[in-house]
Design an enzyme around this catalytic site. Structure first.
Site, mmCIF file in Angstrom:
data_model
loop_
_atom_site.group_PDB
_atom_site.id
_atom_site.type_symbol
_atom_site.label_atom_id
_atom_site.label_comp_id
_atom_site.label_asym_id
_atom_site.label_seq_id
_atom_site.Cartn_x
_atom_site.Cartn_y
_atom_site.Cartn_z
ATOM 1 N N ARG A 276 -46.660 4.604 10.444
ATOM 2 C CA ARG A 276 -46.206 4.355 11.816
ATOM 3 C C ARG A 276 -47.277 3.653 12.653
ATOM 4 O O ARG A 276 -46.983 2.738 13.420
ATOM 5 C CB ARG A 276 -45.813 5.671 12.498
ATOM 6 C CG ARG A 276 -44.520 6.267 11.993
ATOM 7 C CD ARG A 276 -44.215 7.589 12.678
ATOM 8 N NE ARG A 276 -42.928 8.096 12.244
ATOM 9 C CZ ARG A 276 -41.763 7.812 12.810
ATOM 10 N NH1 ARG A 276 -41.749 7.003 13.856
ATOM 11 N NH2 ARG A 276 -40.634 8.307 12.348
ATOM 12 N N TYR B 278 -43.370 8.960 -1.050
ATOM 13 C CA TYR B 278 -43.688 7.548 -1.234
ATOM 14 C C TYR B 278 -45.080 7.299 -0.675
ATOM 15 O O TYR B 278 -45.613 8.108 0.087
ATOM 16 C CB TYR B 278 -42.659 6.620 -0.578
ATOM 17 C CG TYR B 278 -42.330 6.904 0.870
ATOM 18 C CD1 TYR B 278 -43.102 6.383 1.904
ATOM 19 C CD2 TYR B 278 -41.221 7.681 1.210
ATOM 20 C CE1 TYR B 278 -42.791 6.617 3.229
ATOM 21 C CE2 TYR B 278 -40.895 7.931 2.532
ATOM 22 C CZ TYR B 278 -41.681 7.398 3.541
ATOM 23 O OH TYR B 278 -41.365 7.641 4.852
ATOM 24 N N ASP C 60 -33.723 6.290 19.741
ATOM 25 C CA ASP C 60 -33.338 7.697 19.763
ATOM 26 C C ASP C 60 -32.659 8.108 21.057
ATOM 27 O O ASP C 60 -31.954 9.118 21.095
ATOM 28 C CB ASP C 60 -34.570 8.581 19.532
ATOM 29 C CG ASP C 60 -35.037 8.573 18.087
ATOM 30 O OD1 ASP C 60 -34.250 8.135 17.214
ATOM 31 O OD2 ASP C 60 -36.180 8.985 17.821
#
Length: 412
Positions: free
Chosen positions: A104, A225, A297
């Site tokens: 991020r 991952y 969001d």
């Protein structure tokens, strides 16, 4: 004449929208309630539908240390036997863009760089907490009492959005799912000589691997991952919410104790484990009112199953940038109607799919049909159909088609 646009929130959705709108020629100011501009948390997936927008904006995946994925797979968490697998090695040909994993912070840092490349780069005001707003007059009010006016206000202020209720008329409450997510990152260097890690790499593909609990009817699963050019390994463990405990690593070890011993061992050597309750909202009936529009969001908070949260926010950004290209203040109502036409039903389907694990799409088929576009159209009912639905969508092309259709109608 450029629009004066306010964006509330400097997260991935807000900052990506700022880049898209400034590249569309508008003047942008971002208000962020925290005292720094940046992203916290672990890694995420960038899928072709989001990557098309980022590439259009000039995003540099190498600078963001993004790792290309060549598969998305589901394995049995106990036996490590394969359950389902999508080969992504030809993703460029199949979906029009590759898939990547990215931290991020690296994604956000590259968006900041993009925003700084233009002469009209967005101004950012930190420690600016929005407490109220007016959709009709077009202003936000901060906790210091100051008001700031704009032609358009973009609400990218997340799951706890202050502006959502201004648009919808009432704030739709979050619904607890009864699930939470353990998360941890572990440096690859700490695992290079670990025999359990080496054994797991023999069965794991290069991409996102879901280790599912097949011993009972449960949504419990572990996602793994890597990111940052392979320097970090990212793990997320979905589980039933338990009473709070101080020792989260011990709790995670207990929760996944029946999984394959090598997976349990990796949990045991995690440097730090966090745990976040997962909640969701139902799709909203509208995304804009007056001079306020919801994105990310704020508009479509979703669960992590499918890895689409950030990608849907990126689609929102791409759509606003495309539809507001060359727009004047008088054009805003029309442009926002087009935005909802392109985005609301699409994102609502993805939001519903986010509630179910890969391979269980049939469980939400009835809900999906309420948001089929056009009504009666097919909806995804399998893992492969879900990948096609999520990845092949081109939001920029959808905006172009909507614009052309509107232009034809206006000429009649």
């Amino acid at each position: 004449m450029p629009l004066n646009i306010i964006i509330v929130g400097a997260g991935i959705g807000g900052l990506c929208t700022a880049v898209a709108l400034q590249q569309a020629g508008h003047s942008v100011k971002v208000f962020e309630k925290s005292q720094f501009i940046g992203e916290v948390g672990a890694a995420l997936l960038l899928t072709p539908n989001g990557e098309r927008v980022l590439s259009h904006l000039g995003f540099d995946f190498a600078r963001a240390r993004a790792n290309e994925m060549t598969c998305w797979e589901v394995l049995d968490g106990v036996t490590l036997d394969p359950i389902a697998r999508t080969d992504l090695s030809n993703s460029q040909e199949q979906f029009g863009a590759p898939l990547h994993t990215v931290h991020r912070a690296d994604l956000h840092r590259e968006l900041v760089r993009l925003a700084s490349m233009h002469g009209n780069k967005p101004a950012v005001q930190l420690a600016a907490r929005v407490v109220s707003s007016s959709a009709e007059e077009g202003f936000i009010e901060l906790d210091d009492g100051t008001r700031h006016y704009a032609d358009l206000i973009v609400a990218g202020d997340g799951v706890h959005s202050v502006l959502r209720s201004v648009v919808t008329g009432e704030d739709q409450p979050q619904r607890a799912t009864g699930m939470s997510a353990f998360r941890f990152l572990i440096p690859t260097a700490r695992l290079e000589n670990n025999l359990h890690f080496i054994e797991l790499l023999k069965v794991k593909g290069r991409g996102s691997t879901v280790f599912a609990d097949t011993t009972q009817e449960s949504e419990r699963h572990l996602v793994w991952y890597d990111c940052q050019d392979g320097l970090m390994q990212n793990f997320v463990g979905i589980h039933a919410t338990r009473p709070e405990e101080e020792d989260l690593k011990a709790l995670m070890t207990t929760e996944f104790r029946h999984f394959h011993p090598s997976l349990v061992h990796i949990i045991s050597v995690a440097p730090d484990v966090t745990d976040w309750p997962l909640s969701i909202r139902d799709p909203l009936p509208r995304w804009h009112r007056g001079k306020i529009v919801l994105i990310g969001d704020s508009a479509h908070a979703m669960l992590p199953f499918g890895g689409q949260g950030a990608n849907q926010a990126i689609e929102d950004a791409g759509a606003l940038g495309a539809l507001l290209q060359g727009a004047s203040a008088d054009d805003i109502p029309h442009c926002l109607n087009q935005f909802e036409e392109v985005r609301r039903l699409r994102a609502s389907r993805v939001q519903i799919l986010s509630k179910t694990r890969l391979g269980k799409e049939k469980d939400v088929e009835g809900e999906l049909r309420h948001y089929a576009d056009p009504p009666g159209a097919d909806v995804p009912t399998s893992f492969s159909e879900r990948c096609q639905h999520d990845f092949r969508f081109d939001v920029l092309e959808s905006c172009r088609r909507v614009g052309e259709r509107t232009a034809r109608v206006s000429c009649l």
